[in-house]
Motif scaffolding. Structure first.
Motif, mmCIF file in Angstrom:
data_model
loop_
_atom_site.group_PDB
_atom_site.id
_atom_site.type_symbol
_atom_site.label_atom_id
_atom_site.label_comp_id
_atom_site.label_asym_id
_atom_site.label_seq_id
_atom_site.Cartn_x
_atom_site.Cartn_y
_atom_site.Cartn_z
ATOM 1 N N LEU A 31 0.822 -1.194 0.000
ATOM 2 C CA LEU A 31 0.000 0.000 0.000
ATOM 3 C C LEU A 31 0.866 1.257 0.000
ATOM 4 O O LEU A 31 0.581 2.225 -0.728
ATOM 5 N N TYR A 32 1.927 1.242 0.802
ATOM 6 C CA TYR A 32 2.826 2.403 0.841
ATOM 7 C C TYR A 32 3.469 2.633 -0.511
ATOM 8 O O TYR A 32 3.586 3.779 -0.974
ATOM 9 N N TRP A 33 3.882 1.562 -1.172
ATOM 10 C CA TRP A 33 4.530 1.723 -2.479
ATOM 11 C C TRP A 33 3.555 2.317 -3.498
ATOM 12 O O TRP A 33 3.918 3.212 -4.256
ATOM 13 N N SER A 34 2.327 1.839 -3.519
ATOM 14 C CA SER A 34 1.356 2.337 -4.501
ATOM 15 C C SER A 34 1.004 3.799 -4.264
ATOM 16 O O SER A 34 0.807 4.562 -5.214
ATOM 17 N N ALA A 35 0.952 4.206 -2.993
ATOM 18 C CA ALA A 35 0.510 5.564 -2.677
ATOM 19 C C ALA A 35 1.653 6.573 -2.623
ATOM 20 O O ALA A 35 1.480 7.725 -3.022
ATOM 21 N N VAL A 36 2.814 6.163 -2.119
ATOM 22 C CA VAL A 36 3.897 7.117 -1.867
ATOM 23 C C VAL A 36 5.179 6.726 -2.594
ATOM 24 O O VAL A 36 5.736 7.500 -3.379
ATOM 25 N N GLY A 37 5.677 5.518 -2.323
ATOM 26 C CA GLY A 37 6.980 5.130 -2.838
ATOM 27 C C GLY A 37 7.063 5.093 -4.349
ATOM 28 O O GLY A 37 8.043 5.559 -4.944
ATOM 29 N N GLY A 38 6.034 4.552 -4.986
ATOM 30 C CA GLY A 38 6.042 4.458 -6.443
ATOM 31 C C GLY A 38 6.113 5.807 -7.129
ATOM 32 O O GLY A 38 6.966 6.024 -8.009
ATOM 33 N N PRO A 39 5.215 6.761 -6.806
ATOM 34 C CA PRO A 39 5.314 8.093 -7.434
ATOM 35 C C PRO A 39 6.648 8.788 -7.182
ATOM 36 O O PRO A 39 7.186 9.428 -8.093
ATOM 37 N N ILE A 40 7.202 8.661 -5.958
ATOM 38 C CA ILE A 40 8.478 9.314 -5.675
ATOM 39 C C ILE A 40 9.592 8.708 -6.527
ATOM 40 O O ILE A 40 10.412 9.434 -7.125
ATOM 41 N N SER A 41 9.646 7.382 -6.624
ATOM 42 C CA SER A 41 10.685 6.742 -7.430
ATOM 43 C C SER A 41 10.525 7.058 -8.907
ATOM 44 O O SER A 41 11.524 7.203 -9.636
ATOM 45 N N THR A 42 9.285 7.195 -9.371
ATOM 46 C CA THR A 42 9.067 7.551 -10.775
ATOM 47 C C THR A 42 9.593 8.949 -11.076
ATOM 48 O O THR A 42 10.239 9.178 -12.113
ATOM 49 N N VAL A 43 9.336 9.886 -10.176
ATOM 50 C CA VAL A 43 9.845 11.252 -10.366
ATOM 51 C C VAL A 43 11.373 11.257 -10.354
ATOM 52 O O VAL A 43 12.019 11.924 -11.178
ATOM 53 N N ARG A 44 11.970 10.500 -9.442
ATOM 54 C CA ARG A 44 13.435 10.417 -9.390
ATOM 55 C C ARG A 44 13.994 9.860 -10.698
ATOM 56 O O ARG A 44 14.986 10.357 -11.234
ATOM 57 N N LEU A 45 13.353 8.824 -11.201
ATOM 58 C CA LEU A 45 13.845 8.201 -12.428
ATOM 59 C C LEU A 45 13.771 9.159 -13.604
ATOM 60 O O LEU A 45 14.726 9.296 -14.383
ATOM 61 N N LEU A 46 12.625 9.839 -13.750
ATOM 62 C CA LEU A 46 12.446 10.744 -14.891
ATOM 63 C C LEU A 46 13.378 11.947 -14.809
ATOM 64 O O LEU A 46 13.906 12.394 -15.831
ATOM 65 N N SER A 47 13.591 12.473 -13.608
ATOM 66 C CA SER A 47 14.383 13.697 -13.476
ATOM 67 C C SER A 47 15.887 13.454 -13.553
ATOM 68 O O SER A 47 16.643 14.359 -13.922
ATOM 69 N N SER A 48 16.318 12.240 -13.208
ATOM 70 C CA SER A 48 17.758 11.988 -13.146
ATOM 71 C C SER A 48 18.224 10.910 -14.111
ATOM 72 O O SER A 48 19.355 10.434 -13.992
ATOM 73 N N TYR A 49 17.389 10.532 -15.043
ATOM 74 C CA TYR A 49 17.724 9.385 -15.895
ATOM 75 C C TYR A 49 19.032 9.622 -16.658
ATOM 76 O O TYR A 49 19.939 8.789 -16.649
ATOM 77 N N ALA A 50 19.147 10.757 -17.329
ATOM 78 C CA ALA A 50 20.324 11.014 -18.158
ATOM 79 C C ALA A 50 21.599 11.070 -17.316
ATOM 80 O O ALA A 50 22.627 10.468 -17.664
#
Length: 460
Positions: A31-50
């Motif tokens: 539940l924590y991953w779906s609500a909080v952890g997942g969105p945070i990790s997605t933002v990290r991935l998109l912003s720092s991918y390069a």
């Protein structure tokens, strides 16, 4: 005072939200991953991918056309190009995305950077798998899925396939008897080996399969499943009578296959077979799965007569392991320890067991017996299994691949109920009827009056 009251009004809900988030992360990680952890990790991935790809050495020099375009439009420095990324797909346990490798890159380059990617994007683990040449898939796991095991409902299983555990990459571990016909399962006392066996029996019970058991612990492990078993031997004497019958059954099936092969030259190629799966469904015998629990009991001897019986049983087990696959006979051998010190034929039998599952063991030598000859690096992982995590194991096969798995809890009563509900599926094998275990009729429970004073419930 007004500022203090405002601070309390605002801080109360914030503290409650923070406490709820911490509680969900500790007790309900999905539940924590779906609500909080997942969105945070997605933002990290998109912003720092390069930048992360460049730091990991997963970038390549840009093409000449790109260099010319950048120089013609801007004056900024031409930087290396990161690996092309696909669409990010969220899952219940993490994220998935595909990478198209640039010329000169290989999947091993990405796998070597998995630990760096895990820390950069704030996830529990990163696993790399090959989709096709030039394309790999990153599986980001957001939390420790082996702490509270929940096998996905949609596992894609089929006939002779049992989703028996969960892998550390959140994928189900499926015991497929068609692809891995024989398996060795080792584990010390209270390591979860019996739980693994329960899942196998309860998963095969609803299928059109004959289940045969050899349990030299007087049947304490397999006797609760007697209603679904076609045969059961509870001591070495009974096993010495049952194993020759299985060998004769195997030989009869080979005779059936040979009779099918002696057909006219005009017969289509698809009707020519070398195993039972090429026979017509009306002529195909049902597959047989033989469970051998505490295999060491079959090797132990006290007198010369016991040695002769042991040699005969070991020879029959080796014949079943070498020739049983084509006849539809599969072996599931379990024990606490299995090596050359058991006696003649032990190493030869182990060499025929393709699949290996090693639970917690008491010494490194036992782990080497299970995994040392197929995946030496998995031995250290097996030795590091903690005692407080029963059901955790290391699974490997002769291809050299291995992974950590954990079996979910399944009570003995629930597994026995599945066997009782599927007792009508026991196939008719005349050769095994003398070994069919006795199943007493179910007795109706007697209702007892409750106590006058209800006991106080226990608290943590």
């Amino acid at each position: 005072m007004s500022d203090l009251a405002t601070l309390l009004e605002v801080g109360g809900p914030v503290a409650a939200l923070g406490g709820g988030t911490a509680y969900a992360r500790a007790n309900h990680p999905g539940l924590y991953w779906s609500a909080v952890g997942g969105p945070i990790s997605t933002v990290r991935l998109l912003s720092s991918y390069a930048s992360v790809m460049e730091a990991c050495g997963l970038t390549v020099a840009p093409s000449r056309l790109r260099v010319l375009a950048v120089k013609a439009t801007t004056r900024r420095e031409v930087r290396p190009v990161p690996t092309r990324r696909g669409i990010i797909r969220p899952t219940a346990t993490g994220l998935r995305l595909r990478l198209r490798l640039a010329p000169g890159q290989e999947p091993a380059d990405v796998a070597a950077s998995a630990e760096r990617l895990r820390h950069a994007w704030g996830v529990h683990a990163v696993y790399v798998s090959i989709v096709k040449p030039g394309v790999v898939e990153l599986r980001l796991v957001g939390f420790d899925v082996l702490r509270k095991v929940r096998i996905p409902r949609k596992t894609g299983g089929g006939f002779l396939q049992v989703p028996v555990a969960l892998r550390e990459d959140a994928m189900p571990f499926i015991r497929d008897y068609r692809s891995v016909p024989h398996q060795l399962t080792l584990g010390a006392t209270l390591s979860g080996k019996s739980m693994y066996l329960r899942h196998l029996v309860s998963g095969l019970a609803p299928q059109d399969v004959a289940l045969v058991g050899v349990d030299c612990k007087r049947g304490v492990e397999l006797a609760p499943f007697a209603s679904r078993l076609s045969a059961l031997a509870t001591d070495p004497d009974e096993a010495s009578e049952l194993l020759p019958v299985l060998v004769r059954e195997m030989e009869d099936r080979y005779d059936l296959i040979k009779a099918r092969q002696g057909i006219a030259p005009s017969t289509p190629d698809e009707e020519i077979t070398s195993d039972i799966w090429g026979l017509p469904e009306s002529e195909r015998p049902v597959p047989v799965v033989l469970f051998v629990d505490e295999v060491a009991e079959l090797f132990l001897t006290a007198t010369r007569k016991d040695e002769e019986r042991r040699d005969e049983m070991v020879t029959q087990l080796i014949r079943l392991a070498q020739l049983g696959r084509a006849a539809g006979i599969y072996l599931e051998v379990c024990g606490q320890r299995f090596g050359a010190e058991l006696g003649k034929g032990a190493t030869m039998l182990r060499a025929q067991l393709t699949g290996r599952v090693c639970h917690r063991v008491n010494d490194e030598a036992s782990a080497k017996m299970a995994l040392g000859d197929i995946a030496p690096e998995a031995v250290l992982a097996a030795c590091a299994i903690p005692a407080e995590r029963p059901g955790l194991a290391v699974a490997g096969d002769t291809s050299g691949g291995w992974s950590r798995i954990r079996t979910p809890y399944l009570s003995l009563g629930d597994a026995a109920d599945v066997c009782r509900e599927t007792a009508h599926l026991v196939p008719d094998l005349p050769a095994l009827k003398p070994f069919r275990p006795y199943v007493p009729a179910p007795s109706h429970p007697v209702e007892r009056p409750g106590p006058a004073v209800q006991p106080r419930p226990l608290t943590d």
